[in-house]
Scaffold this motif. Sequence first.
Motif, PDB file in Angstrom:
ATOM      1  N   TYR A 204      25.641  34.662  83.891  1.00 18.82           N
ATOM      2  CA  TYR A 204      26.410  35.649  83.135  1.00 18.82           C
ATOM      3  C   TYR A 204      25.638  36.957  82.982  1.00 18.82           C
ATOM      4  O   TYR A 204      26.183  38.043  83.212  1.00 18.82           O
ATOM      5  N   ILE A 408      33.972  36.220  81.564  1.00 25.29           N
ATOM      6  CA  ILE A 408      34.240  35.206  80.537  1.00 25.29           C
ATOM      7  C   ILE A 408      34.335  33.858  81.238  1.00 25.29           C
ATOM      8  O   ILE A 408      35.203  33.655  82.105  1.00 25.29           O
ATOM      9  N   ALA A 412      31.703  29.519  76.837  1.00 22.57           N
ATOM     10  CA  ALA A 412      31.470  30.874  76.331  1.00 22.57           C
ATOM     11  C   ALA A 412      29.980  31.112  76.085  1.00 22.57           C
ATOM     12  O   ALA A 412      29.266  30.239  75.596  1.00 22.57           O
ATOM     13  N   ASN A 422      26.229  39.828  69.028  1.00 25.54           N
ATOM     14  CA  ASN A 422      26.887  39.104  70.111  1.00 25.54           C
ATOM     15  C   ASN A 422      27.944  39.961  70.790  1.00 25.54           C
ATOM     16  O   ASN A 422      28.088  39.922  72.017  1.00 25.54           O
ATOM     17  N   LYS A 473      34.643  31.199  69.999  1.00 21.53           N
ATOM     18  CA  LYS A 473      33.577  31.618  70.916  1.00 21.53           C
ATOM     19  C   LYS A 473      34.152  32.390  72.102  1.00 21.53           C
ATOM     20  O   LYS A 473      33.591  33.402  72.527  1.00 21.53           O
ATOM     21  N   GLN A 474      35.286  31.914  72.626  1.00 18.38           N
ATOM     22  CA  GLN A 474      35.902  32.603  73.754  1.00 18.38           C
ATOM     23  C   GLN A 474      36.353  34.001  73.358  1.00 18.38           C
ATOM     24  O   GLN A 474      36.204  34.964  74.122  1.00 18.38           O
ATOM     25  N   SER A 477      33.483  36.260  73.261  1.00 18.25           N
ATOM     26  CA  SER A 477      33.119  36.634  74.628  1.00 18.25           C
ATOM     27  C   SER A 477      34.034  37.746  75.145  1.00 18.25           C
ATOM     28  O   SER A 477      33.577  38.696  75.788  1.00 18.25           O
ATOM     29  N   ARG A 480      33.175  41.039  73.508  1.00 20.00           N
ATOM     30  CA  ARG A 480      31.972  41.653  74.073  1.00 20.00           C
ATOM     31  C   ARG A 480      32.302  42.492  75.306  1.00 20.00           C
ATOM     32  O   ARG A 480      31.807  43.610  75.469  1.00 20.00           O
TER      33      ARG A 480
END
Length: 568
Positions: A204, A408, A412, A422, A473-474, A477, A480
Amino acid sequence: MGGFLDGFGLALFIPLIQVAGKDQIDKAEAAESLGSLSFLLDFITWTGLELTAVVILVFLLSIFVAKGLFKYMESHYKVMVQMFFVKKIRYQMVDSLGDMEYRNFLGLDAGRVQNTLSGEIYKIVSAYVAYFNTLQSFVLLLVYVVLALLANFQFALVVSVGGYLSNLIFKVIFKYTESASLNNSQLSHKYQSSLIQAVHNFKYLKATNYFQRYKIKLKDYVDKIELEQKKIGIFNAILLAAREPLVIAIVVGAILVEIKLLNGNIAAIFLSLMFFYRALNFIMLVQTHWQAFTANLGGLHVGLELLKDLEKGKEQDVSKKQVENIKSLSLQKVGFYYHPEKMVLHQIDLTIENNRSYALVGKSGSGKTTLTNLLVGLVHPTAGKFLLNGEPLRSFNLASYRSKIGYITQEAVIFNDTVFNNVTFWSDKTEENYKKFEHALNLANLSELVDSLPLKEETILGDSGALISGGQKQRISIARELFKEAQLLIFDEATSALDSETEKMIQQNIDSLKGSCNIVLIAHRLSTVKNADEILLMKDGEVECRGTFSQLLNESETFKSMVELQEF
């Protein structure tokens, strides 16, 4: 210099013995006793002072104070050089890891990388310290041998009766040393944790060019750790430098009291010690340090071998041409293999037009992930062309291209840090970044969640986001990549591990982004790809058919069967 000054100081104990009970020393008698070191007496008389006990004692104390200063400078310099060495080798390892080509990284043993960068590094440092301590002890061994030969007899050394009293003074330094050591341990723990995450999330970080910024975080920990180590080293240098001058000062004071107040005999209050005895100590130290160096050779070899492998696998990214915008991506007759005897992709033709969404579907092993790795520049075609805005991708700087990519994954990527860090990837907390942060939260449907957290955006999410759900969490992501303002968003089976309700929410996020950037979806579930502008059905590394969802449903029996069986 410290060794010679130590020898000169020891030599002055001989005339000090001879002057005991007298007003002034017989220079000729003392010069004969000192042999080639009689120039010390010549220097004292050259200053215009008489050779009395007080003068000799003051001169002796001055020599040991000077020796202490040299010892401090030597120890301080050693700390600085060691700090430079440790930072350099850690920087080199972090830079080499970040610069490594993804394809070559796959061939590395992750456990080896993690262990070497976090554990074996200390053996390398220990080997470095032991090696140069060996050299230093050998030099001092030669110094005392030379002094012994010049003097041609055994010289006396005062044994301090107040040595143990120095511990009262050193307790203060011990306290500060202990505090610095504790801080160092805590920072080292954070560094190890961040380093493990860097290795675990390498794909990632590499695909999005975030490793370049993550390196700054790692190096910041290195700087802080070595700053605390510097404090410890300086405290140790003070201890080492001050111990002997302090002891000698106590001895000198005791001798002056004995002579001036108690009319004692100076010869009765000190013990004899030879230069050869000093030399013997350093023979033992040479052996001890060399043994320590040998014991840490394994770590040194492991570290050098890893650095060699990392440098060998370095990615060739020499172009300086920056990618300003991703307007179009075109794969023309692209083929790829990891090994020549087994092709992974065959004759792939794909054009990703601006602000459109594409989906890659197919069974496991059909080549979807490899094609995605090609799109983000982690691997490069072994046949055919990959064009960015009509020009070969390799004509651009790959780091600048990856900086435009959002990625993604099914698992995640969440770091053990705050929500803000994050999402913003440790961006500065400016007013502009806070606005971008809040906008990204709104687009990812995270505002309500963040407001409910105890510390809002400063809430720590735990290791790999252990404190929040998979769907949350997804969405973090996604936020971000939205904060990053990525122009190409890759969703690599991002909803396959989620429940239906959470998947629907993530799907709404994806649909809301259509038309604002290029989107590539890899998915198994119907709901995820149904609204894509174009779907590519892959089989055995080839595109079997393509079109909209309704077109494939009517034209492809394979696709129709997958829909009926809900295999994607």
